[in-house]
Design an enzyme around this catalytic site. Structure first.
Site, short mmCIF file in Angstrom:
data_model
loop_
_atom_site.label_atom_id
_atom_site.label_comp_id
_atom_site.label_asym_id
_atom_site.label_seq_id
_atom_site.Cartn_x
_atom_site.Cartn_y
_atom_site.Cartn_z
N LYS A 227 0.87 -1.18 0.00
CA LYS A 227 0.00 0.00 0.00
C LYS A 227 0.90 1.23 0.00
O LYS A 227 1.75 1.39 0.88
CB LYS A 227 -0.90 0.00 1.25
CG LYS A 227 -1.63 1.32 1.48
CD LYS A 227 -2.57 1.27 2.70
CE LYS A 227 -3.16 2.66 3.02
NZ LYS A 227 -4.04 2.66 4.20
N ASP A 232 -2.26 10.20 3.57
CA ASP A 232 -3.68 9.84 3.73
C ASP A 232 -4.40 10.92 4.55
O ASP A 232 -4.36 10.90 5.78
CB ASP A 232 -3.79 8.47 4.42
CG ASP A 232 -5.24 8.02 4.56
OD1 ASP A 232 -6.12 8.66 3.96
OD2 ASP A 232 -5.48 7.02 5.27
N LYS A 239 -9.57 13.19 7.90
CA LYS A 239 -9.10 12.75 9.23
C LYS A 239 -9.02 13.95 10.17
O LYS A 239 -8.62 15.03 9.74
CB LYS A 239 -7.71 12.13 9.10
CG LYS A 239 -7.70 10.72 8.55
CD LYS A 239 -6.31 10.11 8.64
CE LYS A 239 -6.28 8.73 8.00
NZ LYS A 239 -7.03 7.73 8.78
N ASP A 250 1.73 6.32 5.43
CA ASP A 250 0.75 5.40 4.84
C ASP A 250 1.26 4.73 3.55
O ASP A 250 0.53 3.99 2.90
CB ASP A 250 -0.56 6.16 4.59
CG ASP A 250 -1.78 5.28 4.83
OD1 ASP A 250 -1.65 4.26 5.52
OD2 ASP A 250 -2.86 5.62 4.30
N ARG A 313 -7.45 -0.51 0.96
CA ARG A 313 -8.00 -1.74 0.38
C ARG A 313 -8.34 -1.53 -1.10
O ARG A 313 -8.30 -2.47 -1.89
CB ARG A 313 -9.23 -2.18 1.19
CG ARG A 313 -10.31 -1.15 1.24
CD ARG A 313 -11.26 -1.36 2.41
NE ARG A 313 -10.63 -1.01 3.69
CZ ARG A 313 -11.19 -1.20 4.87
NH1 ARG A 313 -12.40 -1.71 4.96
NH2 ARG A 313 -10.56 -0.87 5.98
N1 BES Z 1 -4.16 4.76 6.84
C1 BES Z 1 -5.26 4.45 7.66
C2 BES Z 1 -4.94 3.45 8.77
C3 BES Z 1 -3.89 3.87 9.79
C4 BES Z 1 -4.29 4.31 11.04
C5 BES Z 1 -2.55 3.76 9.49
C6 BES Z 1 -3.33 4.66 11.96
C7 BES Z 1 -1.59 4.11 10.44
C8 BES Z 1 -1.98 4.56 11.68
C9 BES Z 1 -6.40 3.85 6.82
O1 BES Z 1 -6.47 4.28 5.50
C10 BES Z 1 -7.68 4.21 7.49
O2 BES Z 1 -7.95 5.37 7.61
N2 BES Z 1 -8.45 3.20 7.90
C11 BES Z 1 -9.70 3.39 8.54
C12 BES Z 1 -10.64 2.35 8.01
C13 BES Z 1 -12.07 2.56 8.41
C14 BES Z 1 -12.64 3.79 7.74
C15 BES Z 1 -12.87 1.32 8.04
C16 BES Z 1 -9.51 3.22 10.04
O3 BES Z 1 -8.74 2.38 10.47
O4 BES Z 1 -10.15 3.97 10.80
ZN ZN Z 2 -4.62 4.82 4.67
ZN ZN Z 3 -7.48 6.13 5.23
#
Ligand code: BES
Ligand code: ZN
Ligand code: ZN
Length: 462
Positions: A227, A232, A239, A250, A313
């Site tokens: 990935k 992000d 966020k 990320d 994903r």
């Molecule tokens: N890049 C983030 C996940 C992440 C969180 C990486 C903390 C490193 C540290 C990912 O793209 C994300 O935002 N995932 C969401 C998924 C959810 C919307 C189903 C999450 O984990 O909240």
């Molecule tokens: Zn991400």
């Molecule tokens: Zn994300």
């Protein structure tokens, strides 16, 4: 970094490992794990690294001790060190000692005025080590540090095309084939998910493929897929403060893939590997993809976007489908900073493992134990897949259960839909890729390079 092997120590700074209660004793030093003590003898500095009870000494303990020892050596501003293993048994984990020193010496000081001391040379004093094996260890550690640099660098410097340029440069230097698809190629080929994630940014997406062919006669090829979200923001599902600041990390999966390819090209094992980096900047902006809209993946499955922040994903899905079609890999491993949920489940020292194949799970788990890039396997039950089915498209990108419901396993269940019948494993490194606390042995502050040693170790076993 200069590296040599020797039978006797020559340098005036030395790392020595001491087990608890080893004889002859050293005053006021017990040899407990994590204990480091520097003693001077004229201009000679002896850095004693405690490794605890002899019966508990493992590669893991020695790696951490060496890292802490070398950090002490740099603190006293010495740049050349002998790792003195004189008299140690044949079973002493010298590779771990060397690894710890090389990984522990890393610091991202590019944006610091005071850069501190930098390790210039290591002399490994051992009866048992060989130069060729030591060089192999060093090549892997340098590749870990290379991946760390990529992740730590500003997101404004490492955007998708800049990452692709690094990949092209690496491939040219080490004679690997490199293919880069730009935003037009991505669109023309129908990678609707990768396109959607990248379309809100002035930094367009890229799909990078690097081929290492160490056994051209064999059709056995492993795909490692990362990935590569160079930043992000969450997109329209922006966020909040407190979650966004570290999101240059990320692309740590893609960086680990590139790091592993770098290591392979350095010591040339007889295997075939394709490294795929799926790169996009998940931005908020005029063209950014909307929550609620439906996009079509490369494999023609349609996906309802419930959250533009569940973007990892999506870029992985297209990379996996495309890679399966073009390279026909016999196994696929993807690495991704996929979910915050994995931090809740496992914290920051263990990564999540998800797979449709028992043997792959076992091999990866074992590689994690050896490298101390540890993994813990999660189930992929039917109800997780079920919760990713959309009412008006084929799939949703977040679970239809209540918000936050089992985000790591449902994220993995989504990716699984694109792996088909290919043995596949997904490693969620969201907790382990980036250390916001201070350094802990070989794990530095900020980017950790997690996954490079894991992948290389795994690939050497297949
Ligand atoms: N890049 C983030 C996940 C992440 C969180 C990486 C903390 C490193 C540290 C990912 O793209 C994300 O935002 N995932 C969401 C998924 C959810 C919307 C189903 C999450 O984990 O909240
Ligand atoms: Zn991400
Ligand atoms: Zn994300």
């Amino acid at each position: 970094m200069k590296l040599r092997i020797s039978k006797t120590a020559h340098l005036s700074t030395r790392l020595l490992f001491r087990a608890k209660n080893a004889k002859p004793s050293i005053p006021d030093f017990e040899g407990e794990k994590n204990d480091i003590s520097v003693r001077y003898d004229g201009t000679m500095a002896l850095a004693y690294c405690g490794i605890g009870k002899t019966s508990d000494v493992t590669g893991r303990v020695v790696r951490t001790a060496a890292a802490k020892g070398v950090q002490k050596v740099l603190e006293i501003k010495r740049a050349d060190v002998s790792i003195d293993l004189t008299g140690s048994s044949a079973g002493f984990p010298w590779r771990a000692a060397l690894e710890g020193a090389l990984l522990g010496a890393y610091k991202f000081a590019k944006y610091k005025s005071d850069k501190g001391a930098v390790l210039a040379s290591i002399e490994l004093v051992s009866e048992h080590a060989t130069l060729s094996e030591a060089r192999q260890v060093a090549a892997v550690c340098e590749s870990v540090n290379f991946a760390r640099d990529l992740v730590n660098e500003n997101a404004h410097v490492i955007f998708p095309e800049a990452f692709a340029k690094e990949a092209r440069f690496l491939a040219r230097k080490s004679r690997m084939k490199c293919t880069v698809l730009n935003e037009k190629d991505i669109d023309k080929k129908g990678m609707g998910l990768l396109k959607a994630v990248g379309q809100g940014s002035g930094f367009p997406p890229r799909l990078v493929m690097i081929e290492y062919r160490g056994n051209p006669k064999s059709r056995d090829i492993t795909a490692i897929i990362g990935k590569g979200i160079t930043f992000d923001s969450g997109g329209q599902n922006l966020k909040p403060t407190g979650s966004i600041e570290t999101m240059r990390c990320d692309m740590a999966g893609a960086a680990a893939v590139l790091g592993a390819m770098r290591a392979l090209s350095a010591f040339k094992p007889k295997i075939n590997v394709v490294g795929v980096c799926s790169l996009a900047h998940n931005a908020i902006g005029r063209e950014a993809y909307f929550p609620g809209d439906v996009y079509t993946a490369y494999n023609k499955k349609t996906v309802e976007i419930n959250s533009t922040d569940a973007e990892g994903r999506l870029v992985l899905a297209d990379a996996i489908s495309y890679c399966r079609e073009v390279y026909k890999p016999v196994r696929i491993i993807d690495l991704a900073t996929l979910t915050g949920g994995i931090i809740t489940a496992l914290g920051t020292t263990v990564a999540g493992l998800f797979s449709n194949d028992k043997r792959l799970t076992e091999l990866l788990f074992a590689a994690g134990e050896r490298t101390n890039e540890r993994l813990w396997a999660f189930p992929l039950y039917e109800e997780f897949t079920e919760s990713m089915k959309s009412d008006w498209a084929d799939l949703r990108n977040t679970s239809k259960k209540k918000k936050g419901w089992a985000s790591s396993v449902t994220g993995a269940a989504f990716i699984k839909e694109f792996a088909g019948d290919t043995p596949w494993a997904h490693v969620d490194i969201a907790g382990t890729a980036f250390n916001e606390e201070s350094a802990e042995g070989e794990i530095p502050q900020f980017a950790t390079g997690f996954g490079v040693r894991l992948l290389v170790d795994f690939l050497m076993q297949i």
